[in-house]
Design an enzyme around this catalytic site. Structure first.
Site, PDB file in Angstrom:
ATOM      1  N   CYS A 198      -0.499   4.922  -2.926  1.00 18.36           N
ATOM      2  CA  CYS A 198      -0.341   6.041  -3.864  1.00 18.36           C
ATOM      3  C   CYS A 198      -0.207   5.532  -5.297  1.00 18.36           C
ATOM      4  CB  CYS A 198       0.859   6.908  -3.503  1.00 18.36           C
ATOM      5  SG  CYS A 198       0.858   8.482  -4.394  1.00 18.36           S
ATOM      6  N   CYS A 375      -4.882  12.537  -5.495  1.00 20.32           N
ATOM      7  CA  CYS A 375      -3.542  12.267  -5.990  1.00 20.32           C
ATOM      8  C   CYS A 375      -3.075  13.462  -6.799  1.00 20.32           C
ATOM      9  CB  CYS A 375      -3.535  11.001  -6.846  1.00 20.32           C
ATOM     10  SG  CYS A 375      -1.890  10.567  -7.458  1.00 20.32           S
TER      11      CYS A 375
END
Length: 413
Positions: A198, A375
């Site tokens: 991430c 994201c």
């Protein structure tokens, strides 16, 4: 709600009765139709999808034909740790006993894999048990290298150090304590060079901290800086340009290609290395650290790894480039895309279709993965920028035709 948060968690929960637990014997060689290495988001998702795919085709597997190997006591939904660091949720919301997540038709072997033997279609666990398989899926995650930054582990363990990280269940609540307690000074948020899980998270927590300080009247007393080993704010230029413009607008400082290498918690000093090998020291009041990451040791040392230590798979089919009955997805794979939970939601169906086709008709299906990942970049409380892209760092946006430019920040609900 963060886009994908509820959906990603829901895919892990198959409503079923008591799970089938198999304690592997050190003297027998158990064999399963499918073995999945790893009980994280990728492993749980793909195990359930494979079972359901066979059932949907009228070729149901027997209970226990699919085994998941993972010795962890708990499953952690890691994207939620940013919310913990931002003071929005307690960390207990993102921890569940791993054994409770297995439906009755999935066999859970509470052991970790030590070695792979792809030529004999088997793995050996840390206790010495040999587990055979017809097909193998590796979804073991990656390694967080806490010790790669001198002084980091000690600083994280010290409640008064001002050093924290959302990348650990043990420390994600310390992030909020540090952010909320800070009245004035320097708040530095770091990101290392190289691959991390991430890649937007290091700045998500920075944006949330900045917004908190504005809302509580401390903005003029706290200097927020983003110090990153990367050359820009984000890997995809479209979003990077928008984020950098936002950073400048909000008065957030930045140093690019500055990699955190050591921390002096007593002196509240962080040392960063630049590309030319020189170092620069920065004083901090609080320091949020994203540690460097890499492949797990037991995979890196195995015959299924590529030269850099990731499971070596075809970028489209997710099948191993050498061993035809092995697949991989998620953080441990060699796929050249951002390592996110959103990527798993696109990878798991491809693995499922190709594995099912291979096991039933002897060849792969037409299912292909294009590198899609996303994201949801939190840029403050109640707002985000949704970055979606595929291989080649090319935007692949799902909502642009409805909402317009996805670099525009939008209110989240």
């Amino acid at each position: 709600m963060i886009i994908g948060l509820v959906g990603s968690r829901a895919m892990l929960h198959a409503r079923a009765s008591t799970p089938f637990v198999r304690l592997a014997s050190t003297t027998s060689a158990d064999k399963f139709k499918v073995v999945v290495v790893g009980g994280g988001s990728g492993g749980l998702a793909v195990a359930n999808q494979i079972y359901n795919r066979f059932k949907r085709a009228g070729k149901s597997l027997n209970p226990g034909d699919i085994a998941v190997l993972d010795a962890a006591e708990y499953h952690y939904y890691q994207p939620g740790w940013t919310l913990v660091g931002a003071g929005l949720r307690p960390k207990s919301d993102f921890q569940q006993p791993l054994a409770s997540l297995f439906p009755s038709y999935i066999s859970h072997i509470p052991e970790n894999v030590a070695t792979f033997s792809p030529t004999t279609s088997s793995v050996t666990t840390s206790s010495g048990s040999k587990i055979g398989y017809e097909s193998l899926v590796v979804a073991a995650g990656l390694k967080i290298n806490w010790n790669a930054i001198a002084g980091l582990s000690q600083a994280l363990a010290d409640p008064k150090s001002g050093v924290s990280s959302i990348y650990s269940y043990d420390t994600c609540d310390k992030v909020w304590r540090d952010i909320s307690n800070l009245q004035s000074g320097n708040a530095i948020f770091t990101q290392p060079a190289g691959v991390i899980k991430c890649a937007g998270a290091p700045q998500k927590i920075m944006w949330m901290a900045w917004d908190h300080y504005q809302k509580t009247g401390r903005g003029s007393d706290i200097k927020v800086d983003f110090v990153t080993g990367m050359p820009s704010m984000f890997s995809v230029k479209k979003y990077s340009d928008a984020l950098n413009a936002l950073r400048i607008e909000r008065g957030i400082g930045a140093d690019f290609q500055h990699n955190l290498v050591s921390i002096d918690a007593g002196g509240r000093r962080a040392t960063f290395k630049k590309p030319d090998g020189t170092t620069v020291d920065r004083e901090y009041t609080i320091l949020h650290v994203t540690p460097p990451m890499g492949p797990l040791d037991f995979i890196k040392a195995s015959p299924i790894a590529d030269a850099t230590g990731w499971v070596d798979v075809d970028t489209s089919t997710l099948r191993h480039v050498k061993y035809g009955n092995i697949f991989s997805l998620g953080d441990c794979s060699s796929l050249p895309t951002s390592k996110t939970a959103a990527a798993i939601t696109s990878q798991a169906p491809v693995v499922t279709e190709n594995l099912f086709s291979l096991m039933t008709v002897g060849n792969l299906s037409n299912a292909r993965y294009d590198g899609y990942t996303s994201c949801p970049l939190l840029t403050g409380y109640g707002e985000l920028m949704l970055a979606e892209f595929k291989y080649g760092l090319e935007p692949k946006e799902s909502f642009a035709k409805y909402l317009g430019d996805q670099t525009a920040r939008r209110r989240s609900v």
